[in-house]
Design a protein around this motif. Structure first.
Motif, PDB file in Angstrom:
ATOM      1  N   CYS A 100      -4.063  -3.651  26.333  1.00  0.00           N
ATOM      2  CA  CYS A 100      -3.212  -2.876  27.244  1.00  0.00           C
ATOM      3  C   CYS A 100      -4.075  -2.402  28.408  1.00  0.00           C
ATOM      4  N   ARG A 124      -4.955 -10.673  30.229  1.00  0.00           N
ATOM      5  CA  ARG A 124      -4.341  -9.478  30.792  1.00  0.00           C
ATOM      6  C   ARG A 124      -5.219  -8.263  30.494  1.00  0.00           C
ATOM      7  N   LYS A 129      -3.660   2.269  35.253  1.00  0.00           N
ATOM      8  CA  LYS A 129      -2.572   2.340  34.272  1.00  0.00           C
ATOM      9  C   LYS A 129      -1.516   3.373  34.669  1.00  0.00           C
ATOM     10  N   PRO A 130      -0.244   2.977  34.595  1.00  0.00           N
ATOM     11  CA  PRO A 130       0.831   3.953  34.825  1.00  0.00           C
ATOM     12  C   PRO A 130       1.152   4.672  33.513  1.00  0.00           C
ATOM     13  N   GLU A 162      -2.513  -4.873  36.718  1.00  0.00           N
ATOM     14  CA  GLU A 162      -1.479  -4.125  37.457  1.00  0.00           C
ATOM     15  C   GLU A 162      -2.019  -3.467  38.720  1.00  0.00           C
ATOM     16  N   GLN A 180       0.114  -7.681  38.952  1.00  0.00           N
ATOM     17  CA  GLN A 180       1.231  -7.259  38.100  1.00  0.00           C
ATOM     18  C   GLN A 180       1.908  -6.037  38.708  1.00  0.00           C
ATOM     19  N   GLY A 182       4.326  -3.246  37.576  1.00  0.00           N
ATOM     20  CA  GLY A 182       4.810  -2.709  36.311  1.00  0.00           C
ATOM     21  C   GLY A 182       6.263  -2.289  36.395  1.00  0.00           C
ATOM     22  N   ALA A 183       6.846  -2.113  35.195  1.00  0.00           N
ATOM     23  CA  ALA A 183       8.259  -1.745  35.109  1.00  0.00           C
ATOM     24  C   ALA A 183       8.567  -0.495  35.943  1.00  0.00           C
ATOM     25  N   ARG A 184       7.639   0.457  35.899  1.00  0.00           N
ATOM     26  CA  ARG A 184       7.890   1.723  36.603  1.00  0.00           C
ATOM     27  C   ARG A 184       7.830   1.576  38.118  1.00  0.00           C
ATOM     28  N   LYS A 205       7.565  -7.224  36.600  1.00  0.00           N
ATOM     29  CA  LYS A 205       8.236  -6.772  35.383  1.00  0.00           C
ATOM     30  C   LYS A 205       9.570  -6.134  35.729  1.00  0.00           C
ATOM     31  N   ARG A 235      10.762  -7.187  29.863  1.00  0.00           N
ATOM     32  CA  ARG A 235       9.895  -6.377  29.004  1.00  0.00           C
ATOM     33  C   ARG A 235      10.644  -5.261  28.284  1.00  0.00           C
ATOM     34  N   ASP A 267       7.724 -10.162  27.475  1.00  0.00           N
ATOM     35  CA  ASP A 267       6.709  -9.262  26.933  1.00  0.00           C
ATOM     36  C   ASP A 267       7.252  -8.632  25.641  1.00  0.00           C
ATOM     37  N   HIS A 270       5.639  -4.541  24.834  1.00  0.00           N
ATOM     38  CA  HIS A 270       6.353  -3.363  25.340  1.00  0.00           C
ATOM     39  C   HIS A 270       7.825  -3.423  24.953  1.00  0.00           C
ATOM     40  N   GLU A 296       0.021  -7.888  24.131  1.00  0.00           N
ATOM     41  CA  GLU A 296      -1.146  -7.005  24.020  1.00  0.00           C
ATOM     42  C   GLU A 296      -1.918  -7.306  22.738  1.00  0.00           C
TER      43      GLU A 296
END
Ligand code: PEP
Ligand code: MN
Length: 352
Positions: A100, A124, A129-130, A162, A180, A182-184, A205, A235, A267, A270, A296
């Motif tokens: 991760c 990866r 990191k978020p 990311e 990458q 990220g989802a957020r 994502k 994801r 994914d 997650h 991961e």
């Protein structure tokens, strides 16, 4: 409006169409159609006189709001994103694997060797990191990117990592092969525009509250900014049931492949949040038509610094890659299940 030009069209036709769109104040972009021709997406309607130029094969006056990402824009050839020697979307499922978060140089190099031996094509690892909590470990930043570059050097595997902010894009792009989102950050439009201005492949994502159309519109932001090397990643979305971290929306996979020409990966880490479910959902993702997986993995999963509960061991990854590739090959060979739309058809059918 989408205008398709044949492979024989004079180069002046594409140029004149783009110039006519610009003169009328409309956004327009050209892309190869995968068969030697060109497809031009215009955010508006061009006048009839330019539509009579030589080499124009078809004109679609109406299209999806994500015109560049839409399958209509490239009906006969799904996009293959090439990263080094790895082809994403090329008829062989791609395996992206790693921790991760990048925890340190030695542990990353150990993980990289282990995931490569277990069948991974791409490494990866998060350097930025978020995290849900501002007090949680936020990643090693540029030092983490340097360790990723060292792992690429040692193993030959391209790296995906990311990027969270527009101002970080230049830095992350100096190290990463795939940026990458990220989802957020799926709907962080300034960030999408910035990665769209690079040449790097982009792993986009799906936001956990985003509709499929919103996800594809985010891909369109990247493409409209000039970068068509987009890989979509399902994801998991947020449902009502707290039993799992997220709900992996596998129907979105064949749907996205029907609606777009872009590769789609899954994914299952997650998407479930639970180690014991990762293998099954990885298989399910490939059965749903995914072009690959991002998983991961850590040599000591229970002690991974981030997302330990969903992290698997290299041994489990080896099983997933082996079975996943066999499953994928069997599905491709099975005549009654179509993983990709056949040439000449404009919609994907996962049909009997
Ligand atoms: C990740 O893959 O490192 C990650 C943070 O995933 P997501 O953005 O999907 O939550
Ligand atoms: Mn994670």
């Amino acid at each position: 409006m989408i205008v398709s030009l044949s492979a024989e069209a004079p180069s002046t036709t594409a140029r004149d169409l783009l110039a006519a769109a610009l003169a009328a104040g409309m956004e327009a972009r050209g892309m190869d159609d995968g068969h030697g021709g060109t497809v031009i997406g215009v955010d508006g309607s061009l006048p009839d006189d330019v539509l009579g130029l030589p080499g124009i094969r078809a004109v679609h006056p109406t299209h999806k709001p994500y015109m560049l990402a839409s399958r209509e824009h490239r009906p006969h050839a799904p996009t293959i994103v090439k990263v080094g020697d790895v082809r994403i979307g090329g008829g062989r499922p791609v395996m992206m694997a790693g921790p991760c978060v990048v925890e340190g140089r030695e542990s990353l190099l150990e993980t990289a060797d282990a995931v490569k031996a277990a069948g991974a094509d791409i490494l990866r690892g998060g350097a930025f990191k978020p995290r849900t909590s501002p007090y949680a470990f936020q990643g090693l930043g540029e030092e983490g990117l340097r360790f990723l570059a060292d792992a690429r050097e040692a193993t030959g595997m391209p790296i995906v990592t990311e990027v969270m902010e527009p101002d970080q894009v230049d830095l992350v792009a100096r190290y990463a092969d795939i940026l990458q989102i990220g989802a957020r950050n799926m709907a962080n439009f300034p960030l999408l525009r910035r990665v769209g201005a690079t040449d790097q492949a982009v792993l986009l994502k799906r936001g956990f509250s985003a509709t499929v159309e919103e996800w594809l519109m985010s891909a369109e932001y990247v493409m409209a900014s000039g970068n068509s090397r987009v890989i979509l990643c399902e994801r998991g979305i947020r449902g009502f049931d707290p039993a799992l971290r997220f709900t992996l929306d596998l129907s979105a996979v064949p749907l996205a492949k029907e609606l777009t020409h872009l590769p789609v990966i899954v994914d299952p880490s997650h998407g479930t949040g639970k180690r014991s479910l990762v293998g099954r959902m990885a298989m399910a993702g490939l059965a749903a038509g995914a072009d690959g997986l991002i998983i991961e993995v850590h040599p000591d999963p229970e002690h991974a610094r981030c997302d330990a509960a969903q992290t698997i061991s290299p041994v489990e990854l080896a099983r997933i890659s082996r079975s996943g590739r066999a499953l994928y090959a069997a599905l491709v060979e099975t005549s009654d299940v179509m993983i990709e739309p056949s040439p000449g058809r404009d919609s994907l059918a996962l049909a009997v």
